[in-house]
Motif scaffolding. Sequence first.
Motif, mmCIF file in Angstrom:
data_model
loop_
_atom_site.group_PDB
_atom_site.id
_atom_site.type_symbol
_atom_site.label_atom_id
_atom_site.label_comp_id
_atom_site.label_asym_id
_atom_site.label_seq_id
_atom_site.Cartn_x
_atom_site.Cartn_y
_atom_site.Cartn_z
ATOM 1 N N PHE A 170 0.723 -1.186 0.005
ATOM 2 C CA PHE A 170 -0.006 -0.015 0.033
ATOM 3 C C PHE A 170 0.946 1.307 -0.023
ATOM 4 C CE2 PHE A 170 -2.489 -3.749 1.315
ATOM 5 C CZ PHE A 170 -3.372 -3.515 0.694
ATOM 6 N N GLN A 178 1.273 7.212 -9.068
ATOM 7 C CA GLN A 178 -0.057 7.106 -9.531
ATOM 8 C C GLN A 178 -0.607 8.207 -10.066
ATOM 9 O OE1 GLN A 178 -1.553 4.103 -7.037
ATOM 10 N NE2 GLN A 178 -3.461 3.917 -8.023
ATOM 11 N N PHE A 183 0.449 6.004 -15.985
ATOM 12 C CA PHE A 183 0.854 5.165 -14.918
ATOM 13 C C PHE A 183 -0.334 4.079 -14.725
ATOM 14 C CE2 PHE A 183 1.298 3.457 -10.713
ATOM 15 C CZ PHE A 183 2.856 3.392 -10.514
ATOM 16 N N ASP A 184 0.245 2.822 -15.437
ATOM 17 C CA ASP A 184 -0.469 1.710 -15.288
ATOM 18 C C ASP A 184 -0.605 1.121 -13.941
ATOM 19 O OD1 ASP A 184 -1.201 1.610 -18.027
ATOM 20 O OD2 ASP A 184 0.474 0.463 -18.760
ATOM 21 N N TYR A 185 -1.800 0.804 -13.588
ATOM 22 C CA TYR A 185 -1.923 0.332 -12.038
ATOM 23 C C TYR A 185 -3.017 -0.954 -12.110
ATOM 24 C CZ TYR A 185 -2.755 0.050 -7.283
ATOM 25 O OH TYR A 185 -3.076 -0.415 -5.900
ATOM 26 N N SER A 186 -2.804 -1.857 -11.320
ATOM 27 C CA SER A 186 -3.703 -2.536 -10.973
ATOM 28 C C SER A 186 -3.838 -3.171 -9.576
ATOM 29 C CB SER A 186 -4.034 -3.797 -12.139
ATOM 30 O OG SER A 186 -3.027 -4.772 -11.896
ATOM 31 N N GLN A 187 -4.907 -3.505 -8.863
ATOM 32 C CA GLN A 187 -4.898 -4.238 -7.556
ATOM 33 C C GLN A 187 -6.097 -5.376 -7.867
ATOM 34 O OE1 GLN A 187 -5.456 -0.968 -5.019
ATOM 35 N NE2 GLN A 187 -7.766 -1.048 -4.796
ATOM 36 N N ASP A 188 -6.018 -6.567 -7.673
ATOM 37 C CA ASP A 188 -6.628 -7.683 -7.795
ATOM 38 C C ASP A 188 -6.794 -8.260 -6.614
ATOM 39 O OD1 ASP A 188 -7.789 -7.587 -10.574
ATOM 40 O OD2 ASP A 188 -5.595 -7.419 -11.025
ATOM 41 N N TYR A 189 -8.024 -8.478 -5.932
ATOM 42 C CA TYR A 189 -8.051 -9.339 -4.868
ATOM 43 C C TYR A 189 -8.692 -10.604 -5.017
ATOM 44 C CZ TYR A 189 -7.325 -5.037 -1.678
ATOM 45 O OH TYR A 189 -6.537 -4.012 -1.213
ATOM 46 N N ASP A 191 -11.048 -14.074 -3.850
ATOM 47 C CA ASP A 191 -12.220 -13.913 -2.991
ATOM 48 C C ASP A 191 -11.628 -14.959 -1.944
ATOM 49 O OD1 ASP A 191 -13.683 -12.455 -4.879
ATOM 50 O OD2 ASP A 191 -14.188 -14.136 -5.976
ATOM 51 N N TYR A 242 -14.190 -15.885 1.350
ATOM 52 C CA TYR A 242 -15.115 -15.145 2.345
ATOM 53 C C TYR A 242 -16.297 -15.153 2.430
ATOM 54 C CZ TYR A 242 -11.330 -11.389 2.249
ATOM 55 O OH TYR A 242 -10.119 -10.572 2.439
ATOM 56 N N GLU A 243 -17.217 -16.001 1.226
ATOM 57 C CA GLU A 243 -18.613 -16.258 1.373
ATOM 58 C C GLU A 243 -18.825 -17.625 0.680
ATOM 59 O OE1 GLU A 243 -18.235 -12.506 -0.655
ATOM 60 O OE2 GLU A 243 -18.367 -11.779 1.494
ATOM 61 N N SER A 286 -6.227 -9.853 3.701
ATOM 62 C CA SER A 286 -7.049 -10.109 2.397
ATOM 63 C C SER A 286 -5.626 -10.410 1.430
ATOM 64 C CB SER A 286 -7.583 -8.882 1.804
ATOM 65 O OG SER A 286 -6.691 -7.821 1.940
#
Lengths: 455, 455
Positions: A170, A178, A183-189, A191, A242-243, A286
């Motif tokens: 973070f 950013q 500026f290319d950026y990705s955050q992928d969680y 499940d 999570y679910e 997470s």
Amino acid sequence: MPLLPAAEPLTVMGAGLVGSLLSLYLARRGHPVQVFERRADPRRAGFQEGRSINLALSDRGWRALEGVGVTDDIRQVGIPMTGRVMHDVQGNLTRQPYGQDGQAIYSVNRGHLNRRLLDLAEAQPNVRLQFGQQCLGIDLKKQALHLLDTATQQEHTAPYTRLFGTDGAFSAVRGALQRQERFDYSQDYLDYGYKELTLVAGPGGSWQLEKNALHIWPRGQYLMIALPNLDGSFNGTLFFPYEGAESFAALQTPADVTAFFNRVFPDAVPLMPDLEQEFFEHPTGSLVTIRCFPWKFDDDVLLLGDASHAIVPFYGQGMNAGFEDCSVLNELLDQHGDAAWATIFAEFQQQRKPNTDAMADLAVYNFVEMRDRVADPRFLLQKKIEAKISAQYPGRWTPLYSQVTFSHTPYAQAWAAGQRQDAIMARLMPHIQAEADYDRPDVQALVEQEMAARP
Amino acid sequence: MPLLPAAEPLTVMGAGLVGSLLSLYLARRGHPVQVFERRADPRRAGFQEGRSINLALSDRGWRALEGVGVTDDIRQVGIPMTGRVMHDVQGNLTRQPYGQDGQAIYSVNRGHLNRRLLDLAEAQPNVRLQFGQQCLGIDLKKQALHLLDTATQQEHTAPYTRLFGTDGAFSAVRGALQRQERFDYSQDYLDYGYKELTLVAGPGGSWQLEKNALHIWPRGQYLMIALPNLDGSFNGTLFFPYEGAESFAALQTPADVTAFFNRVFPDAVPLMPDLEQEFFEHPTGSLVTIRCFPWKFDDDVLLLGDASHAIVPFYGQGMNAGFEDCSVLNELLDQHGDAAWATIFAEFQQQRKPNTDAMADLAVYNFVEMRDRVADPRFLLQKKIEAKISAQYPGRWTPLYSQVTFSHTPYAQAWAAGQRQDAIMARLMPHIQAEADYDRPDVQALVEQEMAARP
């Protein structure tokens, strides 16, 4: 190491594992290094760990530690794990070696390792560590960090010439980059969340499961793992949706938790006397993959470690990849000299980006392997056959896991080679029902044919 | 429309195209609507447009405008474009119709359209528009917008019950959601920028290129396009690499620009008297794809339009997709009633997300088509053959472009059908060298066979 007479001061934001190792590298090259860290000094009493307790240190990490001569210090606090031990629902165990004899990954305690690296960094006369310094923002044009001293709650500004962002997934330094155009950026969680749980030591600090192994309870859609600690306990981690029917959301009461663990992890439950309490007291973590590009701003700022490539933990490579960043940067400094920052930053991101992207994919891929495939006898048979091919063709076939874990082959190259080998295994395995089949003439002929066709 | 007696107030952040249309929809359902917009009122003198001047309005957009009964107002300011006209380096023209007779996309001026929608929104007694209100942050727990009045430079707080984020690709509302756990997010820039340039009108406001067409100068790795304006001019846009032999970086002087345009766009140069000046005065825009999920926070906040799914402009669907968001939300309100926000927000994001993801892919796909494939005679022949199949099998074959542009088929479904059709075309085209070949018995047999095999 060359000690430059009037070296420019370097600034490192973040004194976690990668930041403290990087500071050591830079200091030993003769640079004055100013390190800022948001959290309090982890060597002071009462410090609370924020992150996972155990990590698996492997060859890339060791080489980076070697580069600053600290492997002996660290080896004392690591426990070699030479293989995986799978626990099925009946408590039956299956063992799969990680590599060849003598190869192991090392269970290390994050806190120990970080404190040791900080001690070593602080012992350098040209390193200055400042804790409790939160980065509120960065003026990229004026080259100034905007900091909050969390003890005094005073805001202040720290100018920098060269800033290294090692402030984690973070990252505040990345946050500043950013906001730049393009500026290319990705955050992928995923499940899935994770929960750390303790498997206690036996009498006299004895290990109640095999000490020199990483334990896995693969259950298809989820899994628990456990890594050994020096005190005889194991640090367990449940990776869990999570679910859904079997999920964090479905376990609402202590009775739910006990019933679930008794049903699916019965052999672990006797080692978990505080299960119910820990389950509800420990936070649910997470699991995020972060990618970005560029990793630099001009020749002023460079991101390293999780700040530029946070990955999920299933290949045990997060810290190792971050440490490898430090050794790669050091090689580039050797190659281009300690003033060619523009070249070094550009080559660094160009060289590392495809490799850490591949590692991010590998980490997600290994999640499926660990939670599901390691429970499949056919998969374990395939691993044994692969080991036989590797032994028969030394230097010509290295299993993917070994390339990632026990080599310094760039990750992208390892991944590509692994995929080619997987395709070969998919053609061979239909002819193989047992380990002994490998020696059958028809199988040997197929193997020879496949190996002859390899580039 | 039902006028609810004590309807709860709704808040819309962002009064661009999607925000102003959404406000109209919500107001006409009887809700009091409070709209905040960062920029000044675009209807006031001296307002500077920030974004591209022309947009292509197509069926999805029209239907959304129809839902609030404003199509007549808008049709007056739109110019129908019935096809593409390709300009080669020698100035030769090739025409390709977009659809069947009577089908067209409409060139509209962003400013006109936005001002018209704002007038219509403001004419609703229950809509309150406030301009010059910059969103500095959102307290999601306390449900409060933190705003800066840009005229007075006073900060203030506006509580909300239900907040709609229609504040565009760089959405501040999304910025608040993004700081929540488990928020997936990506921003991906193309290595291309764009530059808007004017092709002037002829004597008496006449159009110097075919009026009812979208003009394309496809040049392989880059392209220029031009859309007609009501005053006889065309709004040209050069889509061009940032770096490389032919790139923005390579054109440093007015002489560079003139030489380049004379070489590659010779037939356009006489219509561009201010080329050199505009090239250096107009900003270079960037091209970003933004994806995120979730689009909602509880039943309090919902993102729509570019805030949740900004795409590159090559399919002319950015505004249309945002407008379709409004009609889909309206349908869900019809279906579930104006109080079932939790259900509506959840269904909205579940229904729209796969479709806008598909549209994002389609937009990048069409970039390659527009800059490269439309210059290939084989590609144009394929389009003609496709039109013949479509005419021969009415309702059973709709070209991908028509499904996206002239239908309300969900984007994901259109994309999947288009890929299946592409596979068929790849099998048919090797048998076809000219348009007339379509009627050959062997080709007809192949077509029948392919169509019979379709589900």
